[in-house]
Motif scaffolding. Structure first.
Motif, mmCIF file in Angstrom:
data_model
loop_
_atom_site.group_PDB
_atom_site.id
_atom_site.type_symbol
_atom_site.label_atom_id
_atom_site.label_comp_id
_atom_site.label_asym_id
_atom_site.label_seq_id
_atom_site.Cartn_x
_atom_site.Cartn_y
_atom_site.Cartn_z
ATOM 1 N N THR A 59 0.859 -1.187 0.000
ATOM 2 C CA THR A 59 0.000 0.000 0.000
ATOM 3 C C THR A 59 0.889 1.228 0.000
ATOM 4 N N VAL A 61 1.730 4.999 1.501
ATOM 5 C CA VAL A 61 1.531 5.976 2.578
ATOM 6 C C VAL A 61 2.449 7.155 2.321
ATOM 7 N N ARG A 66 4.676 0.551 0.904
ATOM 8 C CA ARG A 66 4.995 -0.307 2.048
ATOM 9 C C ARG A 66 4.534 -1.725 1.740
ATOM 10 N N ASP A 67 5.446 -2.659 1.791
ATOM 11 C CA ASP A 67 5.105 -4.040 1.459
ATOM 12 C C ASP A 67 4.582 -4.773 2.675
ATOM 13 N N TRP A 68 3.420 -5.356 2.500
ATOM 14 C CA TRP A 68 2.784 -6.064 3.611
ATOM 15 C C TRP A 68 3.017 -7.573 3.541
ATOM 16 N N PHE A 91 -4.887 -2.488 -0.669
ATOM 17 C CA PHE A 91 -3.589 -2.930 -1.190
ATOM 18 C C PHE A 91 -3.578 -2.983 -2.707
ATOM 19 N N ARG A 137 2.746 -11.700 11.763
ATOM 20 C CA ARG A 137 3.335 -10.468 11.242
ATOM 21 C C ARG A 137 3.171 -9.342 12.273
ATOM 22 N N PHE A 141 6.171 -7.263 14.744
ATOM 23 C CA PHE A 141 6.382 -5.832 14.951
ATOM 24 C C PHE A 141 6.312 -5.468 16.422
ATOM 25 N N SER A 171 11.261 -2.533 3.048
ATOM 26 C CA SER A 171 9.894 -2.049 3.221
ATOM 27 C C SER A 171 9.069 -3.050 4.017
#
Lengths: 190, 190
Positions: A59, A61, A66-68, A91, A137, A141, A171
């Motif tokens: 997505t 920002v 930014r890779d999810w 996304f 995930r 974090f 990312s």
DNA sequence: CGCCAGGTTGAAGCGCTTCAACGTCTGTGG
DNA sequence: CCACAGACGTTGAAGCGCTTCAACCTGGCG
């Protein structure tokens, strides 16, 4: 297609008769490197099974990608939230290599559920798998620093460097290119 | 119990006959403030529905507690990963207030699935809901800074301060107490 | 009353970011 | 076949935000 049957068979046992129902619901698609399977803001009406290739789910920002999530062979992909809730996707999904997938539409999926409730299990298992990924995930974090996340990633995907450029990896880890560069240097000096 | 039926009814429509099957599978439990519903390392064999009270789901890293999730009235809780995979839980779950819950064991759940495949939908929906939570949580860390996460939290739960102490909120946001304190000060000065 | 948990504040430190420069490799056109 | 451009990665220097550690404040409760 055979591997798909094998994959689904690991979820629920599939008779030839079941397979005759399932098979025609999947649509084959080839996607070239850098092409998009889904664009942010569009509706995601399909899930897909990766036969071959690598995808990134990202997505934007403040003008920055930014890779999810990355998807490789054997993974089920989609913006599952958009698929579930029928809201616009948050996304974009892009092929990082030439890829081949099999897609399954929401309508087909619901048709399956109504044909035989045992197919509910497919949806449930996909949801559970995506849940476990998302939860891990998130926990990464919450609990780990970028270096730990990096080590975990390369432990899980030792060859990822051959397929995903470092700036996408950075990312994914939630840091910037230069920081990843310095982390790698630090580790190589140990 | 009635609210539970209402909650489940929003997932699949429940006839009186269905309810006669479902109802006896739930076990009522009262939990006092600070008591644990689940301890890290134990197996989580139940999901629970919160009738009343507040829970926190947390894990310990380097001797420090990190809060992953809060549960309030109407939420479904558990270490769902442990419940699904039958592995030891990575979380502890503690009541932050006197609480009342209804628990449903894995065995009951599977019995339900086998009684009538339509009950699969309950499991699927719970999985999907927990998936959406986990994914949003992960994305918040990937996309937002602590201040944004704080603002989002109080927007979603304006009264959370009355029920959850700030140091748990800080932990949930992935920062330390003093940092949250400074963020709140910064915001109040604007 | 006095203690202690919960919260705030100050000062120093550290890790990631930012911005910019530079190196290297690869593909492409002359 | 060479030259150049652009993409990718590394490195340095300065900045900023969260952490750490410690002191201190406050309110509730025994």
């Amino acid at each position: 297609m055979d591997e798909l049957r094998k994959n689904i068979n690991s979820i629920i046992s599939i008779s030839d008769k079941d397979w005759a129902i399932l098979k025609p619901m999947f649509v084959y698609k080839a996607i070239k490197k850098n092409e998009f399977f889904l664009l942010e803001g569009k509706h995601s009406n399909t899930v897909f099974y990766v036969i071959k290739g690598a995808f990134r789910v990202f997505t934007v920002v403040d003008g920055e990608e930014r890779d999810w999530h990355f998807h490789f062979e054997g993974n089920w992909g989609s913006d599952y939230e958009s698929f579930l809730t029928n809201r616009p996707s948050r996304f974009s999904i892009q092929a990082m290599e030439d890829a081949e997938i099999l897609t399954l539409s929401r309508d087909s999926m619901h048709a399956l559920y109504n044909t035989d409730a045992k197919f509910e299990r497919i949806g449930r298992i996909i949801a559970e798998q995506l849940f476990l990924f998302a939860r891990n995930r998130g926990m990464d974090f919450l609990l780990q620093n970028p270096e730990d996340r990096y080590l975990k990633l390369i432990k899980e995907y030792p060859n990822i460097f051959n397929r995903v450029p470092l700036y996408h990896i950075a990312s994914y880890l939630g840091i910037k290119g230069p920081s990843l560069s310095r982390i790698r240097r630090r580790l190589s000096e140990k």
